[in-house]
Design a protein around this motif. Structure first.
Motif, PDB file in Angstrom:
ATOM      1  N   UNK A  78       0.808  -1.229   0.000  1.00  0.00           N
ATOM      2  CA  UNK A  78       0.000   0.000   0.000  1.00  0.00           C
ATOM      3  C   UNK A  78       0.841   1.280   0.000  1.00  0.00           C
ATOM      4  N   UNK A  79       2.050   1.160  -0.479  1.00  0.00           N
ATOM      5  CA  UNK A  79       2.901   2.342  -0.603  1.00  0.00           C
ATOM      6  C   UNK A  79       2.589   3.038  -1.921  1.00  0.00           C
ATOM      7  N   UNK A  80       2.371   4.343  -1.859  1.00  0.00           N
ATOM      8  CA  UNK A  80       2.038   5.096  -3.064  1.00  0.00           C
ATOM      9  C   UNK A  80       3.309   5.426  -3.842  1.00  0.00           C
ATOM     10  N   UNK A  81       3.275   5.155  -5.132  1.00  0.00           N
ATOM     11  CA  UNK A  81       4.411   5.461  -5.995  1.00  0.00           C
ATOM     12  C   UNK A  81       3.893   6.117  -7.271  1.00  0.00           C
ATOM     13  N   UNK A  82       4.825   6.653  -8.045  1.00  0.00           N
ATOM     14  CA  UNK A  82       4.475   7.219  -9.353  1.00  0.00           C
ATOM     15  C   UNK A  82       5.326   6.507 -10.393  1.00  0.00           C
ATOM     16  N   UNK A  83       4.658   5.971 -11.422  1.00  0.00           N
ATOM     17  CA  UNK A  83       5.409   5.311 -12.491  1.00  0.00           C
ATOM     18  C   UNK A  83       5.251   6.115 -13.775  1.00  0.00           C
ATOM     19  N   UNK A  84       6.328   6.118 -14.537  1.00  0.00           N
ATOM     20  CA  UNK A  84       6.277   6.700 -15.875  1.00  0.00           C
ATOM     21  C   UNK A  84       6.168   5.537 -16.843  1.00  0.00           C
ATOM     22  N   UNK A  85       5.081   5.490 -17.589  1.00  0.00           N
ATOM     23  CA  UNK A  85       4.821   4.329 -18.434  1.00  0.00           C
ATOM     24  C   UNK A  85       4.623   4.730 -19.886  1.00  0.00           C
ATOM     25  N   UNK A  86       5.078   3.843 -20.748  1.00  0.00           N
ATOM     26  CA  UNK A  86       4.839   4.003 -22.175  1.00  0.00           C
ATOM     27  C   UNK A  86       4.036   2.784 -22.616  1.00  0.00           C
ATOM     28  N   UNK A  87       2.841   3.026 -23.107  1.00  0.00           N
ATOM     29  CA  UNK A  87       1.940   1.918 -23.455  1.00  0.00           C
ATOM     30  C   UNK A  87       1.716   1.846 -24.957  1.00  0.00           C
ATOM     31  N   UNK A  88       1.538   0.625 -25.424  1.00  0.00           N
ATOM     32  CA  UNK A  88       1.234   0.374 -26.841  1.00  0.00           C
ATOM     33  C   UNK A  88       0.138  -0.679 -26.921  1.00  0.00           C
ATOM     34  N   UNK A  89      -0.676  -0.579 -27.938  1.00  0.00           N
ATOM     35  CA  UNK A  89      -1.736  -1.567 -28.162  1.00  0.00           C
ATOM     36  C   UNK A  89      -1.224  -2.625 -29.140  1.00  0.00           C
ATOM     37  N   UNK A  90      -1.336  -3.897 -28.726  1.00  0.00           N
ATOM     38  CA  UNK A  90      -0.852  -5.011 -29.555  1.00  0.00           C
ATOM     39  C   UNK A  90      -2.049  -5.801 -30.089  1.00  0.00           C
ATOM     40  N   UNK A  91      -2.124  -5.917 -31.386  1.00  0.00           N
ATOM     41  CA  UNK A  91      -3.177  -6.715 -32.020  1.00  0.00           C
ATOM     42  C   UNK A  91      -2.558  -8.031 -32.478  1.00  0.00           C
ATOM     43  N   UNK A  92      -2.974  -9.148 -31.866  1.00  0.00           N
ATOM     44  CA  UNK A  92      -2.417 -10.469 -32.196  1.00  0.00           C
ATOM     45  C   UNK A  92      -3.536 -11.419 -32.603  1.00  0.00           C
ATOM     46  N   UNK A  93      -3.114 -12.607 -33.036  1.00  0.00           N
ATOM     47  CA  UNK A  93      -4.108 -13.616 -33.438  1.00  0.00           C
ATOM     48  C   UNK A  93      -4.922 -14.095 -32.246  1.00  0.00           C
ATOM     49  N   UNK A  94      -4.335 -13.989 -31.049  1.00  0.00           N
ATOM     50  CA  UNK A  94      -5.027 -14.492 -29.859  1.00  0.00           C
ATOM     51  C   UNK A  94      -5.824 -13.408 -29.138  1.00  0.00           C
TER      52      UNK A  94
END
Length: 372
Positions: A92-108
C-alpha cells in the motif's frame, strides 16, 4: 524443445533482464505478463498478480478512470503513449510510475503492453528542487537590495525586481545579455576598473558611491558590493554577484542632517559669543548710566554756580544761595565723582575693547586669510 518453446523461453529471459518493468494486459484488463523488474517495483510476484486485475496496481480512487483509459486504448491504434500514473504497491505504498503503453493486435487477442519505471524518488527530487527554486526566487525577490549576477561568460542570469526598479529596465531586456550590452546607466568605467583591480584575485570590492541615472532621468548614487563567485573545489571562476542599494535619499538626508548639525553648532557658538559680549556691554551700559546721572547733577550744580556768580556780580547774592550751593556740593560728593568717573570711563573703554576683540576674532574665523 520446439521453436515456439525456444521463442517463449528467450522472450521470458529477455523480459526478466530488462531493467524497466514490463506488464501486458489483456482485453479483460487482467495481467498476463509481469516481469522481474515489475515484481521489484510493485512487490507482487508474477504468480500473485498474473490473472488478476491490473487495476489493483492503482489507488482505488483512480481505478475507474484508469479502467476507462485502458479500455479506450484497447480499441485504438498501435500509437505509443507516455504517461505518469499514480500507483500503489502490495504494501500500500504510493508510488508514481512513468509508463509508455502500446496496443498489440495479435491472433489471440488485443493486449496493452506497458513498459514503465518507478520515478517516485525522481519526482520527489524534482518537486523538491522546484520548491527550493520557488523559495529561492521568493527570497531573492523579497531582498531589499539590488541583485545582478553574471556567469563566467559575463552573461547576466539574475536581475531581481529591485534592480528593475532601480534602473527602470525589465529583466527581459537584461537577462541573457552580456553585461556590457545591458541597458544599465551607471558609471561603467568605475565598475570595470574595480572588477579589473580585484576580480582576478577573487576579492570582494566595495564602491561606496557609484553614479547612475534613475528611471526619471535624474542623477542618483548607489552603494555596490562586487562579489566574485569562485568554486574553490573546482578552482574555477563562476561569475560575479553585484549587490547594491540606491543611497540617493540617504545621501540627501545625510547632507540635510549635516547642515542641521552645522546650524545647531552655529547657534551654540552664537549663544556663547552673545554671552561673552553681553558681560562687558552690561557694565559699559551701567557705567554710562552712572556717567549720565553724574553729568546731569554736575550740570545742575554748574548752572547754580553761574547763577550765584551773576547775582554776586550785581550785588544781589545772599547767604541762602550760598548755603544752597554748599548743600548741592555735598550731595554731589565731588570727591566720590573724582575717584569713580575715571574708573567708569576706563572700565567702559576696556569693555568696548573686549567686544572689539571678540568681533575681530569672529571676522577672522568666518573669513580666514589665505595664509591660514
Amino acid at each position: 524443445m520446439g521453436e515456439l518453446d525456444n521463442f517463449q523461453l528467450n522472450t521470458e529471459l529477455l523480459l526478466n533482464h530488462i531493467l524497466d518493468g514490463v506488464v501486458v494486459i489483456d482485453e479483460q484488463l487482467r495481467v498476463v505478463v509481469f516481469n522481474v523488474a515489475a515484481e521489484k517495483i510493485f512487490g507482487y510476484t508474477s504468480d500473485e498478480i498474473i490473472g488478476e486485475s491490473a487495476l489493483q496496481l492503482v489507488p482505488p480512487s483512480l481505478s475507474d478512470s484508469i479502467g476507462i483509459i485502458l479500455t479506450k486504448q484497447l480499441s485504438s491504434s498501435h500509437e505509443d503513449r507516455r504517461r505518469e500514473i499514480p500507483s500503489i504497491t502490495k504494501d500500500q505504498r504510493k508510488i508514481i510510475i512513468e509508463t509508455q503503453t502500446s496496443t498489440l493486435f495479435t491472433d489471440t487477442g488485443i493486449y496493452i503492453l506497458s513498459i514503465f519505471r518507478d520515478i517516485t524518488e525522481q519526482k520527489a527530487t524534482i518537486d523538491q528542487l522546484a520548491k527550493e527554486h520557488t523559495n529561492n526566487l521568493l527570497l531573492l525577490n523579497s531582498i531589499g537590495s539590488m541583485l545582478i549576477k553574471i556567469d563566467d561568460t559575463d552573461v547576466i542570469d539574475l536581475f531581481n525586481p529591485v534592480a528593475e526598479r532601480t534602473f527602470g529596465v525589465p529583466k527581459e531586456q537584461v537577462v541573457g545579455k552580456r553585461l556590457m550590452e545591458a541597458p544599465l546607466s551607471w558609471d561603467w568605467k568605475k565598475v570595470y576598473k574595480e572588477i579589473a583591480l580585484k576580480g582576478s584575485k577573487h576579492e570582494v570590492t566595495h564602491i561606496e558611491e557609484l553614479k547612475f541615472k534613475k528611471p526619471d532621468g535624474s542623477k542618483g548614487l548607489m552603494e555596490i558590493v562586487i562579489h566574485p563567485i569562485y568554486d574553490e573545489a573546482e578552482d574555477k571562476y563562476k561569475g560575479i554577484l553585484f549587490l547594491g542599494e540606491d543611497i540617493t535619499k540617504k545621501q540627501e538626508t545625510a547632507i540635510l542632517k549635516a547642515q542641521a548639525q552645522k546650524l545647531e553648532s552655529i547657534g551654540e557658538l552664537a549663544a556663547g559669543i552673545a554671552h561673552e559680549i553681553n558681560t562687558p556691554i552690561q557694565y559699559v551700559a551701567s557705567n554710562l548710566e552712572f556717567l549720565a546721572e553724574s553729568y546731569q547733577d554736575s550740570l545742575e550744580y554748574i548752572e547754580k554756580v553761574e547763577d550765584m556768580l551773576t547775582k554776586l556780580a550785581t550785588g544781589h547774592g545772599d547767604q541762602d544761595s550760598i548755603q544752597t550751593l554748599a548743600q548741592m556740593k555735598e550731595e554731589l560728593d565731588f570727591d566720590y565723582l573724582v575717584e569713580e568717573v575715571p574708573q567708569a570711563i576706563s572700565q567702559s573703554a576696556s569693555g568696548m575693547e573686549k567686544v572689539a576683540t571678540i568681533v575681530g576674532a569672529m571676522k577672522t574665523f568666518s573669513h580666514p586669510s589665505v595664509n591660514e
